[in-house]
Design an enzyme around this catalytic site. Structure first.
Site, PDB file in Angstrom:
ATOM      1  N   ASP A 230      -1.868   9.869 -10.430  1.00  0.00           N
ATOM      2  CA  ASP A 230      -1.774   8.816 -11.443  1.00  0.00           C
ATOM      3  C   ASP A 230      -0.325   8.565 -11.839  1.00  0.00           C
ATOM      4  O   ASP A 230       0.097   7.416 -12.022  1.00  0.00           O
ATOM      5  CB  ASP A 230      -2.585   9.203 -12.681  1.00  0.00           C
ATOM      6  CG  ASP A 230      -4.084   9.111 -12.462  1.00  0.00           C
ATOM      7  OD1 ASP A 230      -4.503   8.578 -11.421  1.00  0.00           O
ATOM      8  OD2 ASP A 230      -4.840   9.584 -13.335  1.00  0.00           O
TER       9      ASP A 230
ATOM     10  N   ASN B 105      -2.697  12.736  -3.185  1.00  0.00           N
ATOM     11  CA  ASN B 105      -3.656  13.231  -4.181  1.00  0.00           C
ATOM     12  C   ASN B 105      -4.174  14.619  -3.813  1.00  0.00           C
ATOM     13  O   ASN B 105      -4.316  15.498  -4.662  1.00  0.00           O
ATOM     14  CB  ASN B 105      -4.823  12.259  -4.307  1.00  0.00           C
ATOM     15  CG  ASN B 105      -4.639  11.271  -5.439  1.00  0.00           C
ATOM     16  OD1 ASN B 105      -3.867  11.504  -6.360  1.00  0.00           O
ATOM     17  ND2 ASN B 105      -5.344  10.151  -5.366  1.00  0.00           N
TER      18      ASN B 105
ATOM     19  N   ASP C 251       0.848  -1.188   0.000  1.00  0.00           N
ATOM     20  CA  ASP C 251       0.000   0.000   0.000  1.00  0.00           C
ATOM     21  C   ASP C 251       0.888   1.244   0.000  1.00  0.00           C
ATOM     22  O   ASP C 251       1.858   1.321   0.770  1.00  0.00           O
ATOM     23  CB  ASP C 251      -0.904  -0.002   1.233  1.00  0.00           C
ATOM     24  CG  ASP C 251      -2.039   1.010   1.123  1.00  0.00           C
ATOM     25  OD1 ASP C 251      -2.993   0.717   0.405  1.00  0.00           O
ATOM     26  OD2 ASP C 251      -1.936   2.072   1.751  1.00  0.00           O
ATOM     27  N   ILE C 252       0.595   2.190  -0.900  1.00  0.00           N
ATOM     28  CA  ILE C 252       1.341   3.454  -0.907  1.00  0.00           C
ATOM     29  C   ILE C 252       0.922   4.261   0.325  1.00  0.00           C
ATOM     30  O   ILE C 252      -0.272   4.495   0.552  1.00  0.00           O
ATOM     31  CB  ILE C 252       1.066   4.255  -2.187  1.00  0.00           C
ATOM     32  CG1 ILE C 252       1.496   3.456  -3.422  1.00  0.00           C
ATOM     33  CG2 ILE C 252       1.813   5.594  -2.147  1.00  0.00           C
ATOM     34  CD1 ILE C 252       1.196   4.145  -4.742  1.00  0.00           C
TER      35      ILE C 252
ATOM     36  N   GLU D 170      -4.623   2.426  -4.543  1.00  0.00           N
ATOM     37  CA  GLU D 170      -3.180   2.561  -4.342  1.00  0.00           C
ATOM     38  C   GLU D 170      -2.559   1.286  -3.787  1.00  0.00           C
ATOM     39  O   GLU D 170      -1.442   1.292  -3.282  1.00  0.00           O
ATOM     40  CB  GLU D 170      -2.886   3.728  -3.388  1.00  0.00           C
ATOM     41  CG  GLU D 170      -3.265   3.491  -1.943  1.00  0.00           C
ATOM     42  CD  GLU D 170      -4.703   3.847  -1.609  1.00  0.00           C
ATOM     43  OE1 GLU D 170      -4.983   4.081  -0.417  1.00  0.00           O
ATOM     44  OE2 GLU D 170      -5.551   3.895  -2.531  1.00  0.00           O
TER      45      GLU D 170
END
Length: 323
Positions: free
Chosen positions: A187, A178, A170-171, A214
């Site tokens: 993106d 964002n 997971d980012i 993500e």
């Protein structure tokens, strides 16, 4: 059809293999096996693009061999080439997963034409599958491709008694990213992280996929917990090395990932008595899916632990494990 297609001919009679090989000369790379067990071993080491299979072989017959091949390689065309002439045997072969049935003695031009057609169909289907299995934003595998491969690799690992590893990735604080940089930059970040994954996950058989949003996943056939965790550490380092600024993160000044790691040896699928089937299908695939769900749950639990411990790290799912 491609000149580099790999064609496996399986027959317990070397003379029969020679006849078929002569008919297929020049269609691709030919390899041979004189038993079902040898064919499965060859496929495990270097999979073929098409298999021609005799039905009447000692020990593991052609029908049982075909069922196993189709479980492990669902898109593999299997053509029976056999002296059996009864309608029932042809129906049995098709029920086992064969795409064609050729009677002995063979007619070489017919065998060559049929093999050529099935190689062309395989190439077209492979091209379509690449498109349907690719995540359009990142270019790596999508969730559908991961689910399909996970099911295949689970069955293969269960039969061989080998481990199956999984990374859930997971980012860190991607929503904040964002919000701060905008969705276009978000993106671009997803694409860069996906490329770092693809550049790090390079061993044959391994699969990096976008799981959703993500979140990413990496499937690691044959990897024990230690090996999977080591790869997870390399992924963490690769993403960190991108040095993408992340002003909204409290884990680091740049984009980072948290990774949960799980691995285990799948339980074998129960066998059915008698020669007609080698594995019993669970109701709606329940037995296999229950185990796959457990692997996903364990990796997800480890991912949660990595986040709770401060992010930008790898955690493994095992008793007493520490990040």
């Amino acid at each position: 059809m491609t000149a580099t297609a790999r064609i496996l001919i399986v027959d317990d009679d070397p003379a029969a293999i020679e006849v078929v090989a002569h008919a297929l000369a020049g269609l691709g790379e030919l390899c041979f096996a004189t038993s079902g067990a040898e064919a499965l071993s060859l496929m495990a080491n270097d999979p073929a693009d098409l298999v021609l299979l005799d039905a009447n072989m000692p020990d593991l017959d052609g029908f049982a061999t075909c069922r196993i091949l189709r479980q492990d390689y669902p898109d593999l065309p299997v053509i029976f080439v056999t002296a059996y002439g009864e309608e029932g045997h042809e129906v049995q072969a098709l029920a086992a997963g064969a795409v064609d049935f050729i009677h002995k003695p063979i007619k070489p031009p017919v065998v060559r034409a049929r093999v050529g057609v099935h190689l062309q169909l395989r190439a077209l289907n492979a091209a379509l599958r690449v498109l349907s299995d690719r995540d359009p934003l990142t270019g790596i595998a999508n969730r559908r491709a991961l689910d399909d491969r996970l099911d295949q690799e689970w069955r293969r690992a269960a039969r061989r008694g080998q481990p199956l590893g999984l990374l859930m990735i997971d980012i860190d604080h991607f929503k904040r990213y964002n919000d701060h940089y905008g969705h276009l930059q978000g993106d671009a970040c997803l694409r860069r992280v996906a490329q770092a994954l693809a550049d790090t996950v390079t061993r044959a058989g391994e699969l990096a996929a976008r799981y959703g949003g993500e979140e990413f996943a990496v499937l690691l056939p044959g990897s024990c917990l230690a090996a999977a965790a080591a790869l997870g550490a390399r992924v963490c380092a690769a993403v960190r090395a991108l040095d993408l600024p992340h002003a909204g993160s409290d884990a680091a000044r740049q984009v980072t990932v948290s990774i949960g790691v799980a691995s285990g040896v799948p339980r074998p699928v129960p066998t059915l008595p008698g020669p007609q089937a080698t594995k019993a299908p669970a109701a709606d695939g329940a037995a296999g899916l229950e185990c796959i769900a457990a692997l996903l749950t364990r990796a997800d639990r480890a991912l949660y632990a990595a986040k709770a411990a401060g992010r930008d790290r790898v955690c493994v799912d095992e008793p007493g494990a520490h990040c």
